[in-house]
Design a protein around this motif. Structure first.
Motif, mmCIF file in Angstrom:
data_model
loop_
_atom_site.group_PDB
_atom_site.id
_atom_site.type_symbol
_atom_site.label_atom_id
_atom_site.label_comp_id
_atom_site.label_asym_id
_atom_site.label_seq_id
_atom_site.Cartn_x
_atom_site.Cartn_y
_atom_site.Cartn_z
ATOM 1 N N ALA A 17 0.832 -1.210 0.000
ATOM 2 C CA ALA A 17 0.000 0.000 0.000
ATOM 3 C C ALA A 17 0.866 1.261 0.000
ATOM 4 C CB ALA A 17 -0.932 0.005 1.200
ATOM 5 N N GLN A 18 1.992 1.233 0.713
ATOM 6 C CA GLN A 18 2.908 2.385 0.716
ATOM 7 C C GLN A 18 3.492 2.595 -0.677
ATOM 8 O OE1 GLN A 18 5.554 0.716 3.671
ATOM 9 N NE2 GLN A 18 5.183 2.472 5.008
ATOM 10 N N LEU A 85 6.715 8.495 -1.210
ATOM 11 C CA LEU A 85 7.639 8.630 -2.344
ATOM 12 C C LEU A 85 8.887 7.790 -2.098
ATOM 13 C CD1 LEU A 85 7.486 12.398 -3.374
ATOM 14 C CD2 LEU A 85 6.927 10.412 -4.800
ATOM 15 N N TRP A 86 9.401 7.849 -0.861
ATOM 16 C CA TRP A 86 10.577 7.039 -0.539
ATOM 17 C C TRP A 86 10.246 5.547 -0.633
ATOM 18 C CZ3 TRP A 86 15.295 6.416 -1.070
ATOM 19 C CH2 TRP A 86 15.992 5.414 -0.395
ATOM 20 N N ALA A 87 9.065 5.149 -0.210
ATOM 21 C CA ALA A 87 8.678 3.741 -0.327
ATOM 22 C C ALA A 87 8.723 3.306 -1.789
ATOM 23 C CB ALA A 87 7.285 3.521 0.261
ATOM 24 N N GLY A 94 8.638 -0.997 -6.309
ATOM 25 C CA GLY A 94 7.998 -2.244 -5.893
ATOM 26 C C GLY A 94 8.706 -3.483 -6.410
ATOM 27 N N LYS A 95 9.768 -3.321 -7.152
ATOM 28 C CA LYS A 95 10.464 -4.461 -7.726
ATOM 29 C C LYS A 95 11.361 -5.183 -6.733
ATOM 30 C CE LYS A 95 10.338 -2.879 -12.490
ATOM 31 N NZ LYS A 95 9.368 -1.842 -12.334
ATOM 32 N N GLU A 96 11.708 -4.508 -5.623
ATOM 33 C CA GLU A 96 12.565 -5.151 -4.624
ATOM 34 C C GLU A 96 11.834 -5.304 -3.306
ATOM 35 O OE1 GLU A 96 16.416 -3.316 -4.337
ATOM 36 O OE2 GLU A 96 16.764 -3.547 -6.465
ATOM 37 N N ASN A 97 10.548 -5.459 -3.363
ATOM 38 C CA ASN A 97 9.754 -5.611 -2.141
ATOM 39 C C ASN A 97 9.611 -7.074 -1.801
ATOM 40 O OD1 ASN A 97 8.183 -5.013 0.030
ATOM 41 N ND2 ASN A 97 6.332 -4.684 -1.164
#
Length: 97
Positions: A17-18, A85-87, A94-97
């Motif tokens: 969500a972030q 924005l930092w998230a 989101g590619k390294e989450n």
């Protein structure tokens, strides 16, 4: 919440969500210069896909104070908007989450 606190609270990881809120904010605020989904040639503006993921405070300072040709967003973004924005940037979209 300071960005370093956000990064520590999430163990350096971000919630989906972030990241999604950050993606939406990025597209409203940053994509005109830094490219849609952070994709740009990196020749005239910084390629945010290469921003060090362990430097949340540096990101915050760059956005708030401006850097080089980038203006300050101090009065344009809330702390919550900066955090999402930092998230987005810190997770490489989101590619390294």
């Amino acid at each position: 919440m300071p960005l370093s606190t956000l990064a520590q609270a999430t163990g350096g990881r971000f919630e989906a969500a972030q990241i999604e809120a950050g993606r939406e904010q990025f597209h409203r605020t940053c994509s005109q210069c830094h490219g849609r989904n952070m994709v740009n040639a990196g020749t005239t503006v910084y390629d945010l896909r290469k921003f060090p993921t362990d430097q949340a405070e540096r990101f915050h300072q760059s956005v708030v104070q401006g850097k080089g040709n980038m203006p300050s967003f101090k009065d344009a973004l809330t702390p919550e908007q900066l955090a999402v924005l930092w998230a987005y940037v810190g997770s490489r979209g989101g590619k390294e989450n």
